[in-house]
Design a protein around this motif. Structure first.
Motif, PDB file in Angstrom:
ATOM      1  N   SER A  64     -41.956 -10.025  71.029  1.00  0.00           N
ATOM      2  CA  SER A  64     -41.216 -10.980  71.857  1.00  0.00           C
ATOM      3  C   SER A  64     -42.180 -11.614  72.862  1.00  0.00           C
ATOM      4  O   SER A  64     -43.192 -12.174  72.484  1.00  0.00           O
ATOM      5  N   SER A  65     -41.918 -11.491  74.170  1.00  0.00           N
ATOM      6  CA  SER A  65     -42.786 -12.084  75.192  1.00  0.00           C
ATOM      7  C   SER A  65     -43.841 -11.112  75.703  1.00  0.00           C
ATOM      8  O   SER A  65     -44.543 -11.408  76.667  1.00  0.00           O
ATOM      9  N   MET A  66     -43.966  -9.947  75.074  1.00  0.00           N
ATOM     10  CA  MET A  66     -44.931  -8.939  75.502  1.00  0.00           C
ATOM     11  C   MET A  66     -46.072  -8.843  74.497  1.00  0.00           C
ATOM     12  O   MET A  66     -45.864  -8.943  73.284  1.00  0.00           O
ATOM     13  N   ARG A  67     -47.289  -8.649  75.030  1.00  0.00           N
ATOM     14  CA  ARG A  67     -48.474  -8.531  74.192  1.00  0.00           C
ATOM     15  C   ARG A  67     -49.306  -7.336  74.652  1.00  0.00           C
ATOM     16  O   ARG A  67     -49.421  -7.071  75.851  1.00  0.00           O
ATOM     17  N   LEU A  68     -49.890  -6.639  73.683  1.00  0.00           N
ATOM     18  CA  LEU A  68     -50.722  -5.483  73.965  1.00  0.00           C
ATOM     19  C   LEU A  68     -52.063  -5.646  73.265  1.00  0.00           C
ATOM     20  O   LEU A  68     -52.118  -5.972  72.078  1.00  0.00           O
ATOM     21  N   HIS A  69     -53.143  -5.443  74.026  1.00  0.00           N
ATOM     22  CA  HIS A  69     -54.500  -5.540  73.494  1.00  0.00           C
ATOM     23  C   HIS A  69     -55.232  -4.244  73.802  1.00  0.00           C
ATOM     24  O   HIS A  69     -55.270  -3.799  74.957  1.00  0.00           O
ATOM     25  N   LEU A  70     -55.806  -3.601  72.776  1.00  0.00           N
ATOM     26  CA  LEU A  70     -56.600  -2.381  72.932  1.00  0.00           C
ATOM     27  C   LEU A  70     -58.004  -2.644  72.404  1.00  0.00           C
ATOM     28  O   LEU A  70     -58.167  -3.293  71.362  1.00  0.00           O
ATOM     29  N   HIS A  71     -59.015  -2.113  73.106  1.00  0.00           N
ATOM     30  CA  HIS A  71     -60.400  -2.393  72.717  1.00  0.00           C
ATOM     31  C   HIS A  71     -61.293  -1.203  73.042  1.00  0.00           C
ATOM     32  O   HIS A  71     -61.161  -0.586  74.100  1.00  0.00           O
ATOM     33  N   TYR A  72     -62.199  -0.910  72.110  1.00  0.00           N
ATOM     34  CA  TYR A  72     -63.236   0.099  72.340  1.00  0.00           C
ATOM     35  C   TYR A  72     -64.598  -0.528  72.046  1.00  0.00           C
ATOM     36  O   TYR A  72     -64.766  -1.234  71.044  1.00  0.00           O
ATOM     37  N   ARG A  73     -65.571  -0.267  72.909  1.00  0.00           N
ATOM     38  CA  ARG A  73     -66.942  -0.721  72.684  1.00  0.00           C
ATOM     39  C   ARG A  73     -67.903   0.428  72.951  1.00  0.00           C
ATOM     40  O   ARG A  73     -67.854   1.072  74.009  1.00  0.00           O
ATOM     41  N   GLY A  74     -68.773   0.676  71.995  1.00  0.00           N
ATOM     42  CA  GLY A  74     -69.847   1.650  72.156  1.00  0.00           C
ATOM     43  C   GLY A  74     -71.180   0.928  72.247  1.00  0.00           C
ATOM     44  O   GLY A  74     -71.437   0.015  71.451  1.00  0.00           O
ATOM     45  N   GLU A  75     -72.002   1.319  73.193  1.00  0.00           N
ATOM     46  CA  GLU A  75     -73.301   0.666  73.395  1.00  0.00           C
ATOM     47  C   GLU A  75     -74.433   1.682  73.295  1.00  0.00           C
ATOM     48  O   GLU A  75     -74.311   2.814  73.757  1.00  0.00           O
ATOM     49  N   TYR A  76     -75.524   1.242  72.706  1.00  0.00           N
ATOM     50  CA  TYR A  76     -76.747   2.031  72.652  1.00  0.00           C
ATOM     51  C   TYR A  76     -77.838   1.270  73.384  1.00  0.00           C
ATOM     52  O   TYR A  76     -78.097   0.098  73.098  1.00  0.00           O
ATOM     53  N   ASN A 112     -49.606  -7.568  78.588  1.00  0.00           N
ATOM     54  CA  ASN A 112     -49.126  -8.839  79.129  1.00  0.00           C
ATOM     55  C   ASN A 112     -47.617  -8.946  78.963  1.00  0.00           C
ATOM     56  O   ASN A 112     -47.089  -8.667  77.876  1.00  0.00           O
ATOM     57  N   ALA A 113     -46.954  -9.350  80.014  1.00  0.00           N
ATOM     58  CA  ALA A 113     -45.518  -9.622  79.965  1.00  0.00           C
ATOM     59  C   ALA A 113     -45.280 -10.983  80.597  1.00  0.00           C
ATOM     60  O   ALA A 113     -45.825 -11.286  81.667  1.00  0.00           O
ATOM     61  N   SER A 114     -44.466 -11.811  79.943  1.00  0.00           N
ATOM     62  CA  SER A 114     -44.214 -13.176  80.414  1.00  0.00           C
ATOM     63  C   SER A 114     -42.747 -13.338  80.785  1.00  0.00           C
ATOM     64  O   SER A 114     -41.903 -13.582  79.908  1.00  0.00           O
ATOM     65  N   PRO A 115     -42.420 -13.207  82.072  1.00  0.00           N
ATOM     66  CA  PRO A 115     -41.023 -13.390  82.485  1.00  0.00           C
ATOM     67  C   PRO A 115     -40.538 -14.822  82.296  1.00  0.00           C
ATOM     68  O   PRO A 115     -39.357 -15.062  82.103  1.00  0.00           O
ATOM     69  N   THR A 116     -41.480 -15.795  82.355  1.00  0.00           N
ATOM     70  CA  THR A 116     -41.152 -17.190  82.088  1.00  0.00           C
ATOM     71  C   THR A 116     -42.211 -17.766  81.153  1.00  0.00           C
ATOM     72  O   THR A 116     -43.231 -17.128  80.878  1.00  0.00           O
ATOM     73  N   ASP A 117     -41.993 -18.990  80.674  1.00  0.00           N
ATOM     74  CA  ASP A 117     -42.961 -19.620  79.776  1.00  0.00           C
ATOM     75  C   ASP A 117     -44.281 -19.927  80.470  1.00  0.00           C
ATOM     76  O   ASP A 117     -45.321 -20.020  79.820  1.00  0.00           O
ATOM     77  N   ASP A 118     -44.259 -20.083  81.785  1.00  0.00           N
ATOM     78  CA  ASP A 118     -45.460 -20.499  82.526  1.00  0.00           C
ATOM     79  C   ASP A 118     -46.142 -19.361  83.269  1.00  0.00           C
ATOM     80  O   ASP A 118     -47.243 -19.542  83.780  1.00  0.00           O
ATOM     81  N   LEU A 119     -45.515 -18.190  83.347  1.00  0.00           N
ATOM     82  CA  LEU A 119     -46.030 -17.111  84.181  1.00  0.00           C
ATOM     83  C   LEU A 119     -46.222 -15.846  83.346  1.00  0.00           C
ATOM     84  O   LEU A 119     -45.342 -15.455  82.576  1.00  0.00           O
ATOM     85  N   THR A 120     -47.395 -15.218  83.498  1.00  0.00           N
ATOM     86  CA  THR A 120     -47.709 -13.981  82.785  1.00  0.00           C
ATOM     87  C   THR A 120     -48.231 -12.950  83.767  1.00  0.00           C
ATOM     88  O   THR A 120     -49.104 -13.243  84.588  1.00  0.00           O
ATOM     89  N   VAL A 121     -47.695 -11.738  83.674  1.00  0.00           N
ATOM     90  CA  VAL A 121     -48.173 -10.607  84.466  1.00  0.00           C
ATOM     91  C   VAL A 121     -49.034  -9.738  83.558  1.00  0.00           C
ATOM     92  O   VAL A 121     -48.631  -9.395  82.439  1.00  0.00           O
ATOM     93  N   GLN A 122     -50.222  -9.387  84.025  1.00  0.00           N
ATOM     94  CA  GLN A 122     -51.186  -8.660  83.200  1.00  0.00           C
ATOM     95  C   GLN A 122     -51.628  -7.380  83.898  1.00  0.00           C
ATOM     96  O   GLN A 122     -51.945  -7.382  85.090  1.00  0.00           O
ATOM     97  N   LEU A 123     -51.688  -6.288  83.150  1.00  0.00           N
ATOM     98  CA  LEU A 123     -52.124  -4.993  83.666  1.00  0.00           C
ATOM     99  C   LEU A 123     -53.168  -4.418  82.716  1.00  0.00           C
ATOM    100  O   LEU A 123     -52.928  -4.334  81.501  1.00  0.00           O
ATOM    101  N   THR A 124     -54.333  -4.021  83.257  1.00  0.00           N
ATOM    102  CA  THR A 124     -55.444  -3.557  82.422  1.00  0.00           C
ATOM    103  C   THR A 124     -56.035  -2.271  82.984  1.00  0.00           C
ATOM    104  O   THR A 124     -56.773  -2.303  83.976  1.00  0.00           O
TER     105      THR A 124
END
Length: 205
Positions: A64-76, A112-124
């Motif tokens: 719906s209006s919610m999105r989830l992004h997961l990421h892993y990075r390994g560096e040498y 990400n959660a979008s209460p309206t079409d123009d506004l997004t609240v993001q938590l990381t």
């Protein structure tokens, strides 16, 4: 190394209507690590002089209006000369030379959660674990610290405003829940995580 260019290649391994999976490989190239002195730096350069090779894996999910992004990075980090990463071994005693190879791991998720079409609240939330490199003096590793790994845990919150179809503004705040800066015997190898920021994004298409 905020001034180091990064080259990367990403591959979209799988994509469906509400889910995708991708991988990435790349490297960072150090530019400027000259401190202007053979002992104590006279200026802060834009690079640590340490290059890295990294690989990552990530996924995106949409509901719906919610999105989830997961990421892993390994560096040498293969290790390099360290004229800037001056290490203090005792009062008024400063050492330079090179650092050994090390590795780093970074895991984070963005909701990400979008209460309206123009506004997004993001938590990381994010978690960073890095191996502390050893100094190399005349070809020999110097065991001058009991610290082996540095660990950081952080949380970032952001508000994104889509004020036009191709333009958006983002304000964000980030803070450490666990901070390893006091345990690091080197000058900071990365820009500290805590901070606030404001950014604008323009898309042509």
């Amino acid at each position: 190394g905020p001034g180091d260019p990064t080259l990367s290649l990403s591959w979209l391994a799988h994509e469906s209507d509400h889910f995708n999976l991708y991988t990435e490989v790349g490297t960072s190239i150090p530019l400027d690590d000259n401190p202007g002195s053979s002992t104590i730096p006279t200026r802060i350069p834009t690079s640590t002089g340490q290059n890295s090779i990294f690989a990552g894996l990530g996924m995106n999910m949409t509901l719906s209006s919610m999105r989830l992004h997961l990421h892993y990075r390994g560096e040498y980090l293969p290790g390099n000369a360290a004229s800037y990463l001056v290490h203090q071994s005792a009062n008024q005693t400063w050492l330079t030379g090179a650092v050994s190879q090390s590795h780093k791991h970074h895991v984070y998720g963005t909701f990400n959660a979008s209460p309206t079409d123009d506004l997004t609240v993001q938590l990381t939330p994010g978690w960073v674990v890095r191996q502390l490199p050893k100094r190399i003096v005349q070809g020999q590793l110097v065991e001058d610290t009991n610290v082996t790994y540095l660990e950081d845990l952080y949380l970032e919150g952001a508000l994104i405003w889509q004020f036009a179809p191709n333009y958006s503004a983002k304000v964000w705040v980030r803070n450490n829940l666990m901070n390893s800066a006091d345990l690091n015997p080197f000058f900071p190898m990365e820009t500290p995580l805590p901070g606030v920021g404001l950014s604008f994004t323009a898309r042509r298409w």
